[in-house]
Design a protein around this motif. Structure first.
Motif, PDB file in Angstrom:
ATOM      1  N   ARG A 183       0.876  -1.178   0.000  1.00 42.89           N
ATOM      2  CA  ARG A 183       0.000   0.000   0.000  1.00 42.89           C
ATOM      3  C   ARG A 183       0.908   1.221   0.000  1.00 42.89           C
ATOM      4  N   THR A 187       1.625   4.776   0.595  1.00 45.32           N
ATOM      5  CA  THR A 187       1.001   5.830   1.398  1.00 45.32           C
ATOM      6  C   THR A 187       1.487   7.211   1.002  1.00 45.32           C
ATOM      7  N   GLN A 188       2.589   7.269   0.267  1.00 45.61           N
ATOM      8  CA  GLN A 188       3.062   8.521  -0.322  1.00 45.61           C
ATOM      9  C   GLN A 188       3.836   8.202  -1.579  1.00 45.61           C
ATOM     10  N   THR A 195       3.292   0.692   3.060  1.00 41.10           N
ATOM     11  CA  THR A 195       2.963  -0.172   4.180  1.00 41.10           C
ATOM     12  C   THR A 195       2.896  -1.583   3.642  1.00 41.10           C
ATOM     13  N   SER A 204       5.558   0.103   8.370  1.00 44.37           N
ATOM     14  CA  SER A 204       5.735   1.298   7.552  1.00 44.37           C
ATOM     15  C   SER A 204       7.180   1.376   7.059  1.00 44.37           C
TER      16      SER A 204
END
Length: 140
Positions: free
Chosen positions: A94, A96-97, A112, A118
């Protein structure tokens, strides 16, 4: 420092817990480009991460899987943040940025993994004096 083939030469080696050690190691290799260094039974796998290392360990009885990654973030230096981001996305990470270039000379993206850890992947794009972006070099 004395060398030992049973442990990576990295100075700091994060150890992350996963429910299925071998599945986690395979996923981290596919998604993030790590390689297996050493397998230890069914409970631990050492991974090469550039010139560093990460150890994947078996989750202990009573450990809450949802709480393992809380407050923990790992940063890995890479040669090409954009390519690594595409690779991670293709394997189910995933993002996230998306990759962003920062004034301090790093291009980074955040992801992630499937267990909730993370990760930040950072590509150096320039050598910038920390004073130029508000930092203070103390011991470089």
């Amino acid at each position: 420092m004395l060398a030992n083939r049973s442990i990576a030469r990295a100075t700091v080696i994060p150890v992350l817990a996963y429910a299925d050690v071998h599945a986690a190691a395979a996923w981290l290799c596919e998604a993030f480009g790590f390689t297996v260094r050493l397998r230890i039974g069914d409970h631990r796998v050492q991974l090469n991460v550039g010139d560093g290392a990460v150890t994947v360990r078996e989750m202990r009885a009573g450990e809450a899987e949802a709480a393992l990654g809380l407050g923990c973030s790992l940063t890995v230096r890479v040669e090409d943040a954009d390519a690594r981001c595409r690779q991670a996305r293709e394997h189910g990470a995933r993002i996230t940025q998306e990759p962003v270039t920062y004034p301090y000379g790093e291009r980074q993206y955040n992801a992630t993994d499937f267990a909730g850890y993370s990760w930040t992947f950072s590509q150096t794009v320039a050598d910038v004096d920390p004073a130029e972006w508000g930092g203070e070099a103390v011991a470089v």
